[in-house]
Design a protein around this motif. Structure first.
Motif, PDB file in Angstrom:
ATOM      1  N   ASP A 111      34.872  38.753  35.589  1.00 23.55           N
ATOM      2  CA  ASP A 111      34.586  38.835  37.032  1.00 23.55           C
ATOM      3  C   ASP A 111      35.761  39.540  37.711  1.00 23.55           C
ATOM      4  OD1 ASP A 111      34.234  38.390  39.783  1.00 23.55           O
ATOM      5  OD2 ASP A 111      33.134  36.536  39.427  1.00 23.55           O
ATOM      6  N   ASN A 112      35.601  40.826  37.981  1.00 26.45           N
ATOM      7  CA  ASN A 112      36.703  41.621  38.540  1.00 26.45           C
ATOM      8  C   ASN A 112      37.178  41.094  39.887  1.00 26.45           C
ATOM      9  OD1 ASN A 112      36.716  43.377  36.351  1.00 26.45           O
ATOM     10  ND2 ASN A 112      35.166  44.709  37.257  1.00 26.45           N
ATOM     11  N   ARG A 113      36.260  40.535  40.671  1.00 24.73           N
ATOM     12  CA  ARG A 113      36.641  40.018  41.988  1.00 24.73           C
ATOM     13  C   ARG A 113      37.590  38.833  41.840  1.00 24.73           C
ATOM     14  NH1 ARG A 113      34.092  36.210  45.390  1.00 24.73           N
ATOM     15  NH2 ARG A 113      32.425  36.041  43.852  1.00 24.73           N
ATOM     16  N   LEU A 114      37.255  37.888  40.969  1.00 31.70           N
ATOM     17  CA  LEU A 114      38.123  36.728  40.752  1.00 31.70           C
ATOM     18  C   LEU A 114      39.447  37.132  40.122  1.00 31.70           C
ATOM     19  CD1 LEU A 114      35.730  33.895  39.516  1.00 31.70           C
ATOM     20  CD2 LEU A 114      36.773  34.165  41.765  1.00 31.70           C
ATOM     21  N   ILE A 115      39.403  38.072  39.194  1.00 28.29           N
ATOM     22  CA  ILE A 115      40.637  38.529  38.541  1.00 28.29           C
ATOM     23  C   ILE A 115      41.592  39.132  39.568  1.00 28.29           C
ATOM     24  CG2 ILE A 115      41.587  40.209  36.909  1.00 28.29           C
ATOM     25  CD1 ILE A 115      39.017  39.838  35.250  1.00 28.29           C
ATOM     26  N   ALA A 116      41.053  40.002  40.444  1.00 26.41           N
ATOM     27  CA  ALA A 116      41.892  40.636  41.471  1.00 26.41           C
ATOM     28  C   ALA A 116      42.477  39.596  42.422  1.00 26.41           C
ATOM     29  CB  ALA A 116      41.070  41.660  42.245  1.00 26.41           C
ATOM     30  N   GLN A 117      41.674  38.603  42.806  1.00 23.47           N
ATOM     31  CA  GLN A 117      42.159  37.559  43.713  1.00 23.47           C
ATOM     32  C   GLN A 117      43.239  36.713  43.044  1.00 23.47           C
ATOM     33  OE1 GLN A 117      38.623  35.458  44.905  1.00 23.47           O
ATOM     34  NE2 GLN A 117      37.989  37.045  46.354  1.00 23.47           N
ATOM     35  N   LEU A 171      45.338  37.596  40.668  1.00 23.56           N
ATOM     36  CA  LEU A 171      46.575  38.377  40.552  1.00 23.56           C
ATOM     37  C   LEU A 171      47.263  38.517  41.916  1.00 23.56           C
ATOM     38  CD1 LEU A 171      45.425  41.177  38.074  1.00 23.56           C
ATOM     39  CD2 LEU A 171      46.622  39.042  37.578  1.00 23.56           C
ATOM     40  N   ARG A 172      46.482  38.644  42.972  1.00 26.97           N
ATOM     41  CA  ARG A 172      47.076  38.755  44.310  1.00 26.97           C
ATOM     42  C   ARG A 172      47.775  37.456  44.723  1.00 26.97           C
ATOM     43  NH1 ARG A 172      42.240  42.031  45.568  1.00 26.97           N
ATOM     44  NH2 ARG A 172      42.943  44.139  46.112  1.00 26.97           N
ATOM     45  N   ILE A 173      47.138  36.328  44.420  1.00 24.23           N
ATOM     46  CA  ILE A 173      47.742  35.040  44.771  1.00 24.23           C
ATOM     47  C   ILE A 173      49.037  34.816  43.986  1.00 24.23           C
ATOM     48  CG2 ILE A 173      47.434  32.533  44.639  1.00 24.23           C
ATOM     49  CD1 ILE A 173      45.995  33.841  46.969  1.00 24.23           C
ATOM     50  N   ILE A 174      49.044  35.208  42.713  1.00 23.36           N
ATOM     51  CA  ILE A 174      50.284  35.103  41.919  1.00 23.36           C
ATOM     52  C   ILE A 174      51.405  35.887  42.592  1.00 23.36           C
ATOM     53  CG2 ILE A 174      51.372  35.735  39.724  1.00 23.36           C
ATOM     54  CD1 ILE A 174      48.652  35.301  38.392  1.00 23.36           C
ATOM     55  N   ASN A 175      51.112  37.098  43.012  1.00 22.15           N
ATOM     56  CA  ASN A 175      52.126  37.938  43.662  1.00 22.15           C
ATOM     57  C   ASN A 175      52.615  37.316  44.959  1.00 22.15           C
ATOM     58  OD1 ASN A 175      51.824  39.739  41.596  1.00 22.15           O
ATOM     59  ND2 ASN A 175      50.741  41.301  42.772  1.00 22.15           N
ATOM     60  N   LEU A 176      51.715  36.684  45.722  1.00 24.41           N
ATOM     61  CA  LEU A 176      52.114  36.069  46.993  1.00 24.41           C
ATOM     62  C   LEU A 176      52.983  34.842  46.761  1.00 24.41           C
ATOM     63  CD1 LEU A 176      48.780  36.431  49.006  1.00 24.41           C
ATOM     64  CD2 LEU A 176      50.926  37.657  49.389  1.00 24.41           C
ATOM     65  N   MET A 198      32.429  37.984  51.682  1.00 26.45           N
ATOM     66  CA  MET A 198      32.917  37.327  50.478  1.00 26.45           C
ATOM     67  C   MET A 198      32.668  38.139  49.219  1.00 26.45           C
ATOM     68  SD  MET A 198      31.794  33.418  51.315  1.00 26.45           S
ATOM     69  CE  MET A 198      32.303  32.621  52.844  1.00 26.45           C
ATOM     70  N   ASN A 199      31.913  39.214  49.340  1.00 26.25           N
ATOM     71  CA  ASN A 199      31.701  40.091  48.184  1.00 26.25           C
ATOM     72  C   ASN A 199      32.923  40.935  47.868  1.00 26.25           C
ATOM     73  OD1 ASN A 199      29.038  39.281  47.725  1.00 26.25           O
ATOM     74  ND2 ASN A 199      28.243  40.694  49.253  1.00 26.25           N
ATOM     75  N   SER A 200      33.853  41.007  48.816  1.00 29.59           N
ATOM     76  CA  SER A 200      35.057  41.822  48.623  1.00 29.59           C
ATOM     77  C   SER A 200      36.098  41.056  47.818  1.00 29.59           C
ATOM     78  CB  SER A 200      35.639  42.217  49.984  1.00 29.59           C
ATOM     79  OG  SER A 200      36.906  42.828  49.832  1.00 29.59           O
ATOM     80  N   ASP A 201      36.811  41.766  46.955  1.00 27.37           N
ATOM     81  CA  ASP A 201      37.859  41.105  46.166  1.00 27.37           C
ATOM     82  C   ASP A 201      39.106  40.807  46.991  1.00 27.37           C
ATOM     83  OD1 ASP A 201      39.055  43.572  46.459  1.00 27.37           O
ATOM     84  OD2 ASP A 201      38.801  44.173  44.373  1.00 27.37           O
ATOM     85  N   THR A 202      39.148  41.274  48.235  1.00 26.89           N
ATOM     86  CA  THR A 202      40.288  40.965  49.113  1.00 26.89           C
ATOM     87  C   THR A 202      40.036  39.725  49.959  1.00 26.89           C
ATOM     88  OG1 THR A 202      39.472  42.375  50.913  1.00 26.89           O
ATOM     89  CG2 THR A 202      40.892  43.413  49.267  1.00 26.89           C
TER      90      THR A 202
END
Length: 543
Positions: free
Chosen positions: A390-396, A398-403, A317-321
């Motif tokens: 929080d870079n991890r939450l930001i990356a997640q 943005l990924r969900i928006i794209n999906l 869970m530490n990974s932003d993916t």
């Protein structure tokens, strides 16, 4: 005369006295180069398979047939080495399972190459054994080609209407619930994560909650994915990632495991694949001869991973993916699972309707194609401040928006750019991502369990007592805090990880060996996350 050669004695003589030489790939030298594989064949180009023994070389032109297994028809070329002239070559079609064919080939090759027929016969029979073993393995390990049922015109029309619906997410939640899923909202989150397997940037999901509930959710969800994408496994070993049935086995697939809590420390390849996006290792292997050699092992392909944990926290869970998906309504999910089972045993469940809905969802999943997603609105929003940098939450996020944009591709204008299809995010997709995964972006203190919340309050009180004037800026070591709170190491470590995941603690230093230091970031019991959520939502709606 008595023959003392067991290898020859145990084999019957072929017509015209030719001896058949047995070939066993287990006793053949193994190596990394094509010429030194288990078959002894040069498989650099499988349309031109080569084999050399002594001063003879064979080339199978056009490869081998793996369909008609009762025949072994090949175009075989045999030449002398070194080749002194163009005449030192013989080519002809031959059925290696037809003895008359073989004898005719041997006779003609012997005349053309000016060699003894016994030497050519030994060479041909040896080659046949090697090709047969190779063809058998190729047949067993050939890439699966699942039968995709053809959708009727009516089903295709319904799928097209669904993908163009203005309330697509709501309609999908309803359809997922009608497909046997105990919670349509959780299923929709998993569906978006599974869609990432079509993209170059994949997302993984780990459900957090009771093992009985999460395993049932994952098992049921696997029925919604197309068979050619679904990789549902009850358990998995580390080496299976390397030795897949075929080279595309993991490419653009979804691996579903009921639980990651059962994975041992030896399952490092899965962890490596998720955290780094690839596995590329140089390992030592033991050969059949008892020696060692270096071998490169890699796992390729975009693989999305869905599993669960009952421990509340996992290092992945530490990974932003990796999206941590808490089961926020366990009682409702449990009740839904029980209701489905009761109706099934009572014969009141329309299994046919459920299967039809599952097929609709499988067809919808196939309709979604990989595309490049552009978000032109990011510069107009203060995302970094909203998510407390929080870079991890930001990356997640943005990924969900794209999906979500990818899911709506049938409603968007597709632009061809640099040879790839491209679509643009709409502001409403950002609101949908915000609302669907709200408990991840804005975690409220009331969501913490009683024990974890109690640990946070005790840490606060300890720091306020020891550092009354600077408690908000003071770091603490886990081992020091454990001594003051007098709790077990395992319990405190679990609580610290959960508090860190919820953003209540900030890691300020240390390492895994000596321990980490943390600082409390949340000092107010009345959390302002609700206001934070509404403010950001209004920013998006104003675009």
């Amino acid at each position: 005369m008595k023959n003392t050669n067991n290898a020859i004695t145990n084999n019957a003589l072929h017509p015209e006295g030719f001896i058949k030489i047995d070939f066993d790939p287990k006793t053949t030298l193994q190596g990394e180069e094509p010429l030194l594989n288990g078959y002894g064949l040069d498989l650099t180009n499988t349309d031109f398979i080569k084999y050399q023994s002594g001063n003879l070389e064979a080339e199978v032109i056009g490869g081998i047939n793996t369909i008609a297994l009762t025949r072994f028809q090949v175009m075989l070329k045999i030449s002398r080495r070194p080749q002194l002239s163009a005449g030192d070559v013989y080519r002809n079609n031959v059925d290696l399972y037809n003895e008359n064919n073989i004898q005719h080939f041997i006779k003609q090759a012997s005349i053309k190459l000016k060699l003894e027929s016994t030497k050519i016969a030994d060479f041909i029979y040896d080659l046949t054994e090697r090709l047969e073993t190779y063809r058998k393995d190729k047949t067993i390990n050939k890439e699966e080609k699942p039968v995709i049922p053809l959708s009727s015109d009516h089903e295709q029309k319904k799928t097209a209407q669904l993908l163009k619906s203005e309330t697509l997410l709501e309609d999908l939640q309803s359809l997922l619930a009608q497909s046997g899923m105990p919670c349509g909202k959780i299923a929709l989150k998993l569906l978006l994560i599974a869609l990432s397997s079509k993209q170059t940037s994949v997302v993984h999901g780990i459900l957090q909650g009771n093992a009985e509930l999460t395993s049932e959710i994952i098992k049921t969800f696997s029925s919604i994915l197309p068979p050619e994408t679904n990789r549902f496994k009850t358990s998995i070993s580390d080496s299976v990632l390397y030795y897949a049935p075929n080279e595309n086995y993991w490419k653009n697939k979804v691996l579903l495991l009921p639980s990651i809590d059962t994975l041992g420390k030896k399952n490092t390849a899965i962890t490596e694949l998720i955290l780094q996006g690839q596995v590329n290792r140089l390992v030592t292997e033991n050969t059949e001869q008892g020696t060692y050699r270096a071998s490169n092992k890699s796992v390729n392909g975009n693989l999305s991973f869905i599993s669960s944990t009952a421990k509340g926290y996992h290092e992945l869970m530490n990974s932003d993916t990796v999206m941590a998906l808490p089961i926020s309504n366990p009682n409702a999910v449990k009740e839904a699972i029980a209701t489905i089972e009761i109706k099934r045993f009572a014969g009141l469940l329309d299994e046919r309707e459920i299967q039809n809905n599952q097929r609709r969802l499988q067809g919808l999943f196939r309709e979604i194609k990989s595309m490049t997603v552009i978000n032109p609105y990011l510069e107009q929003l203060n995302i970094s401040a909203t998510f407390n940098k929080d870079n991890r939450l930001i990356a997640q996020f943005l990924r969900i928006i794209n999906l979500i944009a990818l899911l709506h591709q049938k409603q968007l204008t597709v632009i061809q750019k640099n040879g790839a299809n491209q679509i643009e995010v709409q502001p409403r997709y950002m609101v949908q991502a915000l609302e669907l995964f709200r408990e991840i972006w804005f975690k409220e203190e009331k969501e913490l369990s009683f024990n974890v919340s109690g640990t946070l309050n005790r840490i606060r009180k300890t720091l306020m007592k020891d550092f009354p004037d600077s408690h908000k800026e003071t770091d603490f070591l886990v081992k020091d805090m454990r001594a003051k709170l007098k709790v077990s190491p395992s319990s405190l470590a679990r609580h610290i990880n959960i508090l860190y995941d919820y953003g209540k603690l900030e890691r300020t230093g240390g390492n895994q060996r000596d321990g980490y230091s943390y600082k409390v970031t949340s000092w107010n019991d009345t959390n302002d996350t609700a206001q934070q959520y509404e403010t950001f939502k209004n920013e998006i709606l104003a675009l």
